[in-house]
Design a protein around this motif. Structure first.
Motif, short mmCIF file in Angstrom:
data_model
loop_
_atom_site.label_atom_id
_atom_site.label_comp_id
_atom_site.label_asym_id
_atom_site.label_seq_id
_atom_site.Cartn_x
_atom_site.Cartn_y
_atom_site.Cartn_z
N ASP A 203 36.69 -10.18 -44.91
CA ASP A 203 37.29 -10.36 -43.59
C ASP A 203 37.11 -11.81 -43.15
N VAL A 204 38.10 -12.33 -42.45
CA VAL A 204 37.99 -13.69 -41.92
C VAL A 204 38.65 -13.74 -40.55
N SER A 205 38.07 -14.51 -39.66
CA SER A 205 38.65 -14.74 -38.34
C SER A 205 38.48 -16.22 -38.03
N GLU A 206 38.93 -16.63 -36.87
CA GLU A 206 38.79 -18.04 -36.51
C GLU A 206 37.34 -18.40 -36.22
N THR A 207 36.48 -17.41 -36.06
CA THR A 207 35.08 -17.69 -35.75
C THR A 207 34.14 -17.44 -36.93
N GLY A 208 34.54 -16.62 -37.90
CA GLY A 208 33.62 -16.35 -38.99
C GLY A 208 34.21 -15.48 -40.08
N ILE A 209 33.36 -15.12 -41.04
CA ILE A 209 33.80 -14.32 -42.18
C ILE A 209 32.77 -13.25 -42.50
N SER A 210 33.25 -12.21 -43.19
CA SER A 210 32.40 -11.18 -43.74
C SER A 210 32.61 -11.19 -45.25
N HIS B 179 18.52 -23.17 -44.56
CA HIS B 179 18.98 -23.72 -43.28
C HIS B 179 20.48 -24.01 -43.28
N ARG B 180 21.03 -24.44 -44.42
CA ARG B 180 22.44 -24.80 -44.46
C ARG B 180 23.16 -23.99 -45.53
N ILE B 181 24.32 -23.47 -45.17
CA ILE B 181 25.13 -22.69 -46.11
C ILE B 181 26.58 -23.15 -46.00
N PHE B 182 27.23 -23.33 -47.14
CA PHE B 182 28.65 -23.64 -47.18
C PHE B 182 29.35 -22.55 -48.00
N VAL B 183 30.49 -22.09 -47.51
CA VAL B 183 31.35 -21.20 -48.29
C VAL B 183 32.38 -22.06 -48.98
N GLU B 184 32.47 -21.97 -50.32
CA GLU B 184 33.43 -22.77 -51.08
C GLU B 184 34.42 -21.85 -51.77
N GLY C 201 35.62 -26.23 -48.59
CA GLY C 201 34.31 -25.76 -48.19
C GLY C 201 34.17 -25.71 -46.68
N TYR C 202 33.39 -24.74 -46.19
CA TYR C 202 33.21 -24.55 -44.76
C TYR C 202 31.73 -24.26 -44.48
N GLU C 203 31.15 -25.03 -43.58
CA GLU C 203 29.76 -24.77 -43.22
C GLU C 203 29.69 -23.54 -42.33
N VAL C 204 28.73 -22.67 -42.60
CA VAL C 204 28.60 -21.42 -41.85
C VAL C 204 27.14 -21.16 -41.53
N ASP C 205 26.92 -20.28 -40.54
CA ASP C 205 25.58 -19.82 -40.19
C ASP C 205 25.51 -18.33 -40.46
N LEU C 206 24.45 -17.89 -41.13
CA LEU C 206 24.26 -16.48 -41.41
C LEU C 206 23.94 -15.74 -40.12
N ARG D 292 26.61 -6.60 -47.97
CA ARG D 292 27.53 -7.33 -47.09
C ARG D 292 26.75 -8.35 -46.28
N ALA D 293 27.44 -9.41 -45.86
CA ALA D 293 26.83 -10.42 -44.99
C ALA D 293 27.91 -11.00 -44.10
N GLY D 294 27.53 -11.37 -42.90
CA GLY D 294 28.46 -11.95 -41.95
C GLY D 294 28.02 -13.35 -41.56
N PHE D 295 29.00 -14.26 -41.45
CA PHE D 295 28.72 -15.65 -41.14
C PHE D 295 29.60 -16.12 -39.99
N ARG D 296 29.09 -17.07 -39.23
CA ARG D 296 29.85 -17.73 -38.18
C ARG D 296 30.16 -19.15 -38.63
N PHE D 297 31.42 -19.58 -38.47
CA PHE D 297 31.79 -20.95 -38.84
C PHE D 297 31.07 -21.94 -37.92
N ALA D 298 30.56 -23.01 -38.51
CA ALA D 298 29.87 -24.04 -37.73
C ALA D 298 30.86 -24.91 -36.97
N ASP D 299 32.10 -25.02 -37.47
CA ASP D 299 33.13 -25.84 -36.83
C ASP D 299 34.44 -25.06 -36.78
#
Length: 209
Positions: free
Chosen positions: A52-59, A70-75, A81-86, A93-100
């Motif tokens: 799943d993906v939205s404008e704010t994050g991904i699953s 501390h730092r995670i990028f989804v490539e 690549g997109y920096e995300v926060d767990l 499963r895991a959910g992340f919020r986009f940093a930008d």
């Protein structure tokens, strides 16, 4: 799961939800079916599948517990690549919020000027390579995919030489030497690893290292 991972995108809606809420959910979330990616962290690189993906994050689907970092990028497969926060994770499963802010349609369409290829994991893992003649060499795996690996070594293997590579977490795997250059060799596996199996192997190799 092989290289040619197919995907489709469709907005998810909740049955019986008010129109405004449905419209908001349609604008926010898309369902991606089987999108290969990797999580690049301070502790290593790990395979995942974006669902799943939205404008704010991904699953994403994961294949093991993620390391504390501390730092995670989804490539993605096209190199984006997109920096995300767990935000959360459970068994698979895991959910992340986009940093930008992100361009969600670019994530869905994943444009690329090059042919998509298998996700490759950059790592550093000690391994053993044995030739058919019985010569054993200690090498370092620096790149791993479903189809093969890049190794560094002080020895010279012949092009097309058949070898067997193994490591703590990597079962004995037969391969052929595809290329060699500047102390490195490219191996192509005789049998392709399943995506989930490779994910767990890579996690073990990096944890052991």
């Amino acid at each position: 799961m092989q290289n040619a991972l197919k995907f489709g995108a469709a907005p998810r809606r909740a049955v019986g939800a008010p129109y405004g809420e449905v419209e908001q959910r349609i604008a926010e979330r898309f369902t991606l079916l089987i999108r290969a990616a990797k999580l690049v962290t301070d502790s290593g690189e790990f395979l995942c599948v974006i669902r799943d993906v939205s404008e704010t994050g991904i699953s994403v689907r994961i294949f093991h517990r993620l390391p504390d970092t501390h730092r995670i990028f989804v490539e993605l497969q096209n190199g984006d690549g997109y920096e995300v926060d767990l935000v959360w994770q459970d068994e698979d499963r895991a959910g992340f919020r986009f940093a930008d802010d992100v361009n969600i349609m670019r994530i869905i369409e994943m444009p690329s000027s090059f042919t998509k290829r298998a996700i490759r994991l950059n790592l550093a893992a000690r391994a053993s390579v044995v030739t058919l003649e019985g010569r054993s060499e200690i090498v370092e795996i620096t790149d791993l995919s479903q189809q093969g690996a890049k190794i560094t070594c002080s020895c010279q293997f012949a092009i097309d030489e058949r070898v067997k590579i193994s490591a703590d977490g990597l079962p004995e795997t037969y391969a052929k030497v595809r290329w060699r250059k500047d102390g490195s060799c490219g191996l192509i596996f005789e049998d392709t690893y399943q995506y989930g199996d490779l994910a767990r192997i890579a996690e073990h190799l990096q944890r052991a290292g």
